[in-house]
Design a protein around this motif. Sequence first.
Motif, mmCIF file in Angstrom:
data_model
loop_
_atom_site.group_PDB
_atom_site.id
_atom_site.type_symbol
_atom_site.label_atom_id
_atom_site.label_comp_id
_atom_site.label_asym_id
_atom_site.label_seq_id
_atom_site.Cartn_x
_atom_site.Cartn_y
_atom_site.Cartn_z
ATOM 1 N N UNK A 242 0.809 -1.226 0.000
ATOM 2 C CA UNK A 242 0.000 0.000 0.000
ATOM 3 C C UNK A 242 0.842 1.277 0.000
ATOM 4 N N UNK A 243 2.047 1.204 0.568
ATOM 5 C CA UNK A 243 2.946 2.362 0.597
ATOM 6 C C UNK A 243 2.269 3.596 1.192
ATOM 7 N N UNK A 244 1.705 3.444 2.385
ATOM 8 C CA UNK A 244 1.049 4.557 3.063
ATOM 9 C C UNK A 244 1.885 5.003 4.259
ATOM 10 N N UNK A 245 1.653 6.214 4.703
ATOM 11 C CA UNK A 245 2.393 6.745 5.843
ATOM 12 C C UNK A 245 1.491 7.427 6.859
ATOM 13 N N UNK A 246 0.177 7.266 6.709
ATOM 14 C CA UNK A 246 -0.755 7.913 7.630
ATOM 15 C C UNK A 246 -2.149 7.329 7.429
ATOM 16 N N UNK A 247 -3.048 7.539 8.397
ATOM 17 C CA UNK A 247 -4.436 7.067 8.233
ATOM 18 C C UNK A 247 -5.103 7.704 7.016
ATOM 19 N N UNK A 248 -6.095 7.036 6.512
ATOM 20 C CA UNK A 248 -6.760 7.495 5.288
ATOM 21 C C UNK A 248 -7.378 8.876 5.454
ATOM 22 N N UNK A 249 -8.050 9.116 6.572
ATOM 23 C CA UNK A 249 -8.743 10.387 6.775
ATOM 24 C C UNK A 249 -7.906 11.367 7.612
ATOM 25 N N UNK A 389 -12.377 -7.030 6.290
ATOM 26 C CA UNK A 389 -11.007 -7.512 6.126
ATOM 27 C C UNK A 389 -10.055 -6.607 6.908
ATOM 28 N N UNK A 390 -8.971 -7.149 7.455
ATOM 29 C CA UNK A 390 -8.041 -6.315 8.222
ATOM 30 C C UNK A 390 -7.349 -5.231 7.399
ATOM 31 N N UNK A 391 -7.416 -5.325 6.095
ATOM 32 C CA UNK A 391 -6.807 -4.318 5.222
ATOM 33 C C UNK A 391 -7.697 -3.104 4.997
ATOM 34 N N UNK A 392 -8.961 -3.186 5.383
ATOM 35 C CA UNK A 392 -9.905 -2.106 5.091
ATOM 36 C C UNK A 392 -9.639 -0.910 5.994
ATOM 37 N N UNK A 393 -9.598 0.279 5.403
ATOM 38 C CA UNK A 393 -9.418 1.504 6.178
ATOM 39 C C UNK A 393 -10.394 2.596 5.754
ATOM 40 N N UNK A 394 -11.282 2.269 4.801
ATOM 41 C CA UNK A 394 -12.231 3.256 4.299
ATOM 42 C C UNK A 394 -13.396 3.485 5.255
ATOM 43 N N UNK A 395 -13.696 2.494 6.070
ATOM 44 C CA UNK A 395 -14.768 2.613 7.057
ATOM 45 C C UNK A 395 -14.333 3.600 8.140
ATOM 46 N N UNK A 396 -15.298 4.160 8.858
ATOM 47 C CA UNK A 396 -14.976 5.143 9.902
ATOM 48 C C UNK A 396 -14.483 4.406 11.150
ATOM 49 N N UNK A 397 -13.258 3.868 11.065
ATOM 50 C CA UNK A 397 -12.740 2.964 12.096
ATOM 51 C C UNK A 397 -11.581 3.583 12.862
ATOM 52 N N UNK A 398 -11.633 3.434 14.177
ATOM 53 C CA UNK A 398 -10.509 3.719 15.048
ATOM 54 C C UNK A 398 -10.260 2.495 15.918
ATOM 55 N N UNK A 399 -9.790 2.705 17.141
ATOM 56 C CA UNK A 399 -9.536 1.581 18.045
ATOM 57 C C UNK A 399 -9.139 2.098 19.410
ATOM 58 N N UNK A 400 -9.167 1.216 20.394
ATOM 59 C CA UNK A 400 -8.564 1.459 21.693
ATOM 60 C C UNK A 400 -7.733 0.221 22.035
ATOM 61 N N UNK A 401 -6.863 0.351 23.010
ATOM 62 C CA UNK A 401 -5.935 -0.730 23.330
ATOM 63 C C UNK A 401 -6.278 -1.396 24.659
ATOM 64 N N UNK A 402 -5.689 -2.533 24.873
ATOM 65 C CA UNK A 402 -5.889 -3.286 26.108
ATOM 66 C C UNK A 402 -4.551 -3.903 26.525
ATOM 67 N N UNK A 403 -4.485 -4.333 27.780
ATOM 68 C CA UNK A 403 -3.366 -5.144 28.259
ATOM 69 C C UNK A 403 -3.934 -6.191 29.201
ATOM 70 N N UNK A 404 -3.241 -7.301 29.323
ATOM 71 C CA UNK A 404 -3.636 -8.304 30.306
ATOM 72 C C UNK A 404 -3.322 -7.767 31.694
ATOM 73 N N UNK A 405 -3.737 -8.500 32.713
ATOM 74 C CA UNK A 405 -3.570 -8.028 34.092
ATOM 75 C C UNK A 405 -2.120 -7.650 34.340
ATOM 76 N N UNK A 406 -1.924 -6.439 34.886
ATOM 77 C CA UNK A 406 -0.567 -5.923 35.095
ATOM 78 C C UNK A 406 0.105 -6.634 36.266
#
Length: 406
Positions: A242-249, A389-406
């Motif tokens: 894909x040769x990208x360097x930033x989110x689509x939007x 598909x994990x390659x899709x970035x056109x949808x209005x998608x973000x995310x948050x992160x998680x960790x297992x018990x510290x």
Amino acid sequence: MLSKLSISSVREDIILAFIECRKKTLTLFEGMDRQTFCNQPHPDFSPVGWHLGHIAYIESLWLLEHIAGLPCLFPQYHQLFAADGLPKAKRVELPELGEILDYLDTVRSKALDILKVADIEQHERLWRFLIQHESQHCEIISMVLELAKLPLNNSLYLDGVSPAAPHNLEEMIQIPAGEFEQGNNSIEALDNESLAHKVYLDTYYIDRYPVTCRQYRAFMEAGGYQNPQWWSKAGWEWLQTEQITQPLYWDGNVTWDNHSVWGVSWYEAEAYSRFVGKRLPTEAEWEKAARRNPETTVITENCNCDRLIGKTTPVDAYPGGQSAYGLYDTLGNVWEWTATWFDGYPGFKSFPYTGYSQVYFDQKHRVLKGGSWATRPWVLRPSFRSWYYPSVRQVFIGFRCAVSDK
């Protein structure tokens, strides 16, 4: 068994929802020119005009033909507007907007006549499915219209003062070990949401807020798109293609710093998570943390949805919409990637047809949760599942992160 009063109430609720949903749909097309109506800004997504015709086609197929047993009123549209009728590249050859609006009006007039007399208990689930089906296509229409605006001003560094974050946007919430009920058995639930089932999760931590543009900029400035150590093998291969360097939007203006980053693929979300020493939450982790207690109807004033604002908002803008555990923005603003492959729950039964969910249980689609600023209220609930598909970035998608018990 519903009483006569209950039947009347349910019938009226469904009819009003059909009418309200359609008003919102038609608003998207007010003043639209022919070029916009037929434009296909991305080869994986059909023109907005096709989605409008498809809404009428599905309503006719299920309400008029399947329930009422009527012959197809517009057989000339079958190949054009069926989901498996034509390749997407051929869907640009559309009738005029006025012709498709007549199609919608004719189908809807007969559908409302059927709704007024049809068996509520037998068909309620199908009617509610159709409201949600139209809502989902309205969001795709919003997405295609947004894609047509690209390229945006994609400068990484613009003059300006980054707004101060009134809260600690790095905060994580501890979710204690225990069981919760994942999924949904209500009449509104789509087939992939049921059956509801008990899931035990160990203690984990999850971000209180979605990842912001300010946070994601740190990944970009540190060379995150150039460093393979943060990427999975599949993600790095995708990035080289894909040769990208930033989110689509992406818009580099710092006034967006406290807004959710959006337009990222699953691979980008995964890479960022590794960069900060975290991971993506599983679907079960996300859903447990996002649950309301008790489960309540979404109040649109408490989240950014339904195109009421028409863009993302700061991640802490809706304190009244927090989950029972205190997470912000789990409903509305941006969809969120999870680590989970899309699959059926125990006891899954397809409805109303196999092609809605089951054909995507292929270990190639990741689960999205939560909805976006364009999501209609009929599909806003913690149990709702979308998949791409994990390659899709056109949808209005973000995310948050998680960790297992510290």
